[in-house]
Write a protein that holds these residues in place. Structure first.
Motif, PDB file in Angstrom:
ATOM      1  N   THR A  41       1.582  38.341 -15.358  1.00 36.56           N
ATOM      2  CA  THR A  41       2.729  38.050 -15.392  1.00 36.56           C
ATOM      3  C   THR A  41       3.063  36.506 -15.253  1.00 36.56           C
ATOM      4  O   THR A  41       4.025  36.001 -16.425  1.00 36.56           O
ATOM      5  N   LYS A  42       2.209  35.744 -14.688  1.00 35.57           N
ATOM      6  CA  LYS A  42       2.380  34.357 -14.713  1.00 35.57           C
ATOM      7  C   LYS A  42       2.144  33.762 -15.880  1.00 35.57           C
ATOM      8  O   LYS A  42       2.872  32.991 -16.568  1.00 35.57           O
TER       9      LYS A  42
ATOM     10  N   LEU B 274       5.088  34.401 -18.148  1.00 34.51           N
ATOM     11  CA  LEU B 274       6.320  33.779 -17.795  1.00 34.51           C
ATOM     12  C   LEU B 274       6.246  32.196 -18.314  1.00 34.51           C
ATOM     13  O   LEU B 274       7.196  31.606 -18.870  1.00 34.51           O
TER      14      LEU B 274
ATOM     15  N   VAL C 120       9.678  30.135 -18.193  1.00 38.22           N
ATOM     16  CA  VAL C 120      10.137  30.376 -16.983  1.00 38.22           C
ATOM     17  C   VAL C 120       9.193  29.790 -15.961  1.00 38.22           C
ATOM     18  O   VAL C 120       8.007  30.266 -15.831  1.00 38.22           O
TER      19      VAL C 120
ATOM     20  N   THR D 112       6.584  29.075 -12.998  1.00 40.53           N
ATOM     21  CA  THR D 112       6.053  30.015 -12.135  1.00 40.53           C
ATOM     22  C   THR D 112       5.139  29.057 -11.160  1.00 40.53           C
ATOM     23  O   THR D 112       4.568  28.068 -11.483  1.00 40.53           O
TER      24      THR D 112
ATOM     25  N   TYR E 134      16.746  32.697 -15.885  1.00 42.85           N
ATOM     26  CA  TYR E 134      15.361  32.969 -15.766  1.00 42.85           C
ATOM     27  C   TYR E 134      14.718  34.552 -15.524  1.00 42.85           C
ATOM     28  O   TYR E 134      13.954  35.103 -16.109  1.00 42.85           O
TER      29      TYR E 134
ATOM     30  N   LYS F  24      15.174  36.190 -18.813  1.00 40.42           N
ATOM     31  CA  LYS F  24      14.225  35.519 -19.889  1.00 40.42           C
ATOM     32  C   LYS F  24      12.759  36.291 -19.354  1.00 40.42           C
ATOM     33  O   LYS F  24      11.964  36.520 -20.190  1.00 40.42           O
ATOM     34  N   ALA F  25      12.482  36.542 -18.193  1.00 36.47           N
ATOM     35  CA  ALA F  25      11.419  37.197 -17.642  1.00 36.47           C
ATOM     36  C   ALA F  25      11.355  38.624 -17.831  1.00 36.47           C
ATOM     37  O   ALA F  25      10.366  39.195 -18.344  1.00 36.47           O
TER      38      ALA F  25
ATOM     39  N   MET G  90      13.435  40.676 -10.311  1.00 41.19           N
ATOM     40  CA  MET G  90      12.515  39.568 -10.319  1.00 41.19           C
ATOM     41  C   MET G  90      12.545  38.816  -8.794  1.00 41.19           C
ATOM     42  O   MET G  90      13.665  38.574  -8.287  1.00 41.19           O
TER      43      MET G  90
ATOM     44  N   CYS H 209       9.762  31.460 -10.605  1.00 37.42           N
ATOM     45  CA  CYS H 209       9.698  33.022 -10.588  1.00 37.42           C
ATOM     46  C   CYS H 209       8.177  33.398 -10.165  1.00 37.42           C
ATOM     47  O   CYS H 209       7.434  32.970 -10.468  1.00 37.42           O
TER      48      CYS H 209
END
Length: 351
Positions: free
Chosen positions: A146-147, A150, A155, A157, A277, A280-281, A293, A305
């Motif tokens: 996920t990171k 992002l 986004v 993180t 954000y 977008k995520a 989120m 995030c």
């Protein structure tokens, strides 16, 4: 509609899942649906049985759970207690009952419930379900993946790395304080805030008790927020302020342990930035139905995030329902709405 509300399972969030499932089923029954709360692991009955009329007495046949314990469940004991001793994640009669339903409302949290495995199996069995498909669920369940997604989407993180158990020898992290957490866990179970290098080993031990891969990342000191997204549109932002410590398992589920404010007390710009954000995520992870989120804002006002939850908690006081209530969507309306947006995956218009 005949609806299975699927809960339980073998994740650290098993008990939380039952609470969500019980509340969702009650809301759906109030709307005239026949909703059955089913434990995905324990199943229904110890052997194959007649399920012809199972939805006619859905409330009587449902799993009954009162309160969420303050301690995480003993998963090994739960596995040992299943009568058929099968290695299957699906308990007796689960697939057969889900195939009879018009849709399965996914009240599972964490583990195989959010990892995409159940979703993939249901696709093969022709079972309709709420929430996102198996691919986006799998991506969002993996915190490190996920990171990465992002980062590519722009986004912010926290800086971090993933670490597998077999590679922990000699591992060092050069940014303190940091936070250590299971890579695919939830409800802050196995999570430790580490102030210095001499505390890192114990934190890794705690996280590795739950799975074989963990994330070690920069700890963001500041305010905590969450923002739900339904069909790509962000809901009002909610702030979570634990009265003591951080937002761990106890503070999430013990009554009165945290103050939750929605809409969050932010400037217009801060609110719009966080919602942007979140959207977008949502898009970057390939999500299409609904998700939540989680964010941190540091003392300088920078927003990060943390992760995505593809099957967020679903009691009337959970974060997503609180956000929905602000825009006039009460809990029963929300449950109906989540079914409606999920049925669109199958080209079905409901309501």
């Amino acid at each position: 509609m005949d609806i299975v509300v699927l809960a339980g399972g073998l994740s650290s969030e098993r008990d939380v899942s039952f609470k969500s499932g019980t509340q969702v089923a009650a809301a759906l029954r109030n709307r005239g649906h026949r909703a059955l709360v089913l434990d995905v692991f324990m199943g229904f009955s110890d052997a194959e049985c007649d399920i012809t009329d199972i939805f006619e007495n859905s409330e009587e046949n449902s799993v009954k759970v009162e309160n969420i314990p303050t301690e995480a469940p003993d998963i090994k004991a739960i596995i040992a207690s299943r009568a058929d001793k099968s290695a299957s994640f699906f308990g007796p009669n689960v697939i057969r009952i889900c195939q009879k339903a018009d849709i399965v409302f996914m009240a599972l949290h964490g583990g195989d419930g959010e990892s995409g495995k159940v979703q993939a199996a249901f696709d093969l069995f022709g079972i309709r379900y709420t929430g996102n498909d198996y691919i986006s669920s799998a991506v969002a369940m993996d915190k490190q993946m996920t990171k990465d997604f992002l980062d590519r989407a722009g986004v912010p993180t926290p800086v971090g790395v993933s670490l597998k158990k077999e590679n922990r020898r000699g591992f060092k992290f050069d940014k303190y304080p940091c936070i250590v957490k299971p890579n695919c866990g939830g409800s802050s179970i196995g999570v430790t805030i580490v102030e210095s290098a001499d505390q890192l080993g114990a934190a890794l031990d705690a996280a590795f008790e739950w799975e074989n891969e963990v994330v070690v990342e920069q700890f963001i000191k500041g305010r905590e927020f969450s923002d739900g997204v339904i069909e790509g549109k962000a809901l009002p932002v909610i702030e979570i302020a634990p009265k003591q410590g951080f937002y761990d398992y106890k503070n999430k589920y013990a009554a009165g342990s945290a103050v939750e404010t929605c809409p969050a007390e932010l400037t217009v710009t801060q609110t719009e930035t966080m919602q942007k954000y979140a959207e977008k995520a949502f898009k970057a992870l390939g999500l299409t139905t609904y998700a939540r989120m989680d964010f941190m804002m540091d003392e300088e006002g920078d927003i990060y995030c943390l992760e995505a939850n593809t099957l967020p908690g679903m009691t009337p006081t959970s974060l997503l329902p609180q956000e929905a209530a602000v825009i006039g969507l009460d809990f029963e309306d929300l449950c109906e709405d989540l079914i409606e947006v999920s049925l669109k995956k199958y080209g079905i218009k409901h309501g």
